[in-house]
Design a protein around this motif. Sequence first.
Motif, PDB file in Angstrom:
ATOM      1  N   ASP A 184       1.044  -1.380  -0.212  1.00 12.93           N
ATOM      2  CA  ASP A 184      -0.249  -0.237   0.295  1.00 12.93           C
ATOM      3  C   ASP A 184       1.174   0.756   0.364  1.00 12.93           C
ATOM      4  N   THR A 185       1.136   2.196  -1.586  1.00 16.71           N
ATOM      5  CA  THR A 185       2.161   2.722  -1.541  1.00 16.71           C
ATOM      6  C   THR A 185       1.933   4.236  -0.206  1.00 16.71           C
ATOM      7  N   PHE A 186       0.663   4.267   0.078  1.00 14.48           N
ATOM      8  CA  PHE A 186       0.794   5.793   0.706  1.00 14.48           C
ATOM      9  C   PHE A 186       1.040   5.639   2.057  1.00 14.48           C
ATOM     10  N   PRO A 191       2.840   6.385   7.089  1.00 15.53           N
ATOM     11  CA  PRO A 191       2.754   5.009   8.327  1.00 15.53           C
ATOM     12  C   PRO A 191       1.583   5.423   9.274  1.00 15.53           C
ATOM     13  N   ASP A 192       1.800   6.703   9.421  1.00 15.74           N
ATOM     14  CA  ASP A 192       1.488   7.670  10.796  1.00 15.74           C
ATOM     15  C   ASP A 192       0.344   8.457  10.170  1.00 15.74           C
ATOM     16  N   ARG A 213     -10.357   5.993   3.929  1.00 18.93           N
ATOM     17  CA  ARG A 213      -9.288   6.224   3.047  1.00 18.93           C
ATOM     18  C   ARG A 213      -9.587   4.439   2.593  1.00 18.93           C
ATOM     19  N   ILE A 214      -9.945   4.528   0.652  1.00 17.98           N
ATOM     20  CA  ILE A 214     -10.958   3.148   0.240  1.00 17.98           C
ATOM     21  C   ILE A 214      -9.591   3.245  -0.826  1.00 17.98           C
ATOM     22  N   ASP A 215      -9.691   4.454  -1.252  1.00 21.31           N
ATOM     23  CA  ASP A 215      -8.738   5.030  -2.822  1.00 21.31           C
ATOM     24  C   ASP A 215      -6.854   4.605  -2.380  1.00 21.31           C
ATOM     25  N   TYR A 216      -6.662   3.497  -3.643  1.00 22.33           N
ATOM     26  CA  TYR A 216      -5.487   3.349  -2.975  1.00 22.33           C
ATOM     27  C   TYR A 216      -5.081   3.415  -4.271  1.00 22.33           C
TER      28      TYR A 216
END
Length: 250
Positions: A184-186, A191-192, A213-216
């Motif tokens: 998951d790139t973002f 990470p936080d 956050r459901i777009d990846y």
Amino acid sequence: MKLISWNVNGLRAVVKKDFVKTFEELDADIFSIQETKLQEGQIDLDLSGYHQYFFYAKRKGYSGTAVFTKEEPLNVHQGLGIDEFDDEGRTLTLEFKDFYLINSYTPNSQQKLKRLDYRMRYDDALREYMQKLSVDKPVILCGDLNVAHEEIDIKNDKTNHKNPGFSDEERAKFTELLNSGFIDTFRTLHPDDVKYSWWSYRFNARKNNAGWRIDYFVLSDNGKKMLKAADIHTDIYGSDHCPIELDLDI
């Protein structure tokens, strides 16, 4: 190289809300959209310098994906080769010299999870497809994947537990995808950070930032060296989703 992904919740509707201006300002090399909600011939977009590729659902005004790209792809492939998913225009793949781009509008499991089994089958088919492609070259999956993976990815995790998009089953499938050789790139780069990409139209959710956050952008492990930056453009309106960005060093 800049990649953008955006669930526009109806391309014809968002075009009336400065989509083209936003598109030009973002100036992406590859711009993927989900939920086009149209059929062939229902829109004529003037996007100078871009090749346009659409995958329409058979059902009118429903689902659908599209990709606009400055570089002409080597190949374009519609669907996963499975009629129950391909009839809804959910998956569009473009092959480039250095990677495959898969644009996905993952099925919503709907209220009371009545479409969960369909959703689980789609997740399995997509993961297997991605694994096969990644043997050849890196794979980038983008789109509305209709799942908030962890508690950090949703404002109200406790009240939404077991709801569509935050069920244990859907979250486990996303974990399974990551464990099969993808990132998951973002979340890898941030990470936080708490940033959302979708807000309900009800209860002033966006104003109160009660989002999900459901777009990846998901990237195969063999492409991690390309990863440069990732962001979520929460300041861009026009849909109940906002655009997300991936920057690659190629």
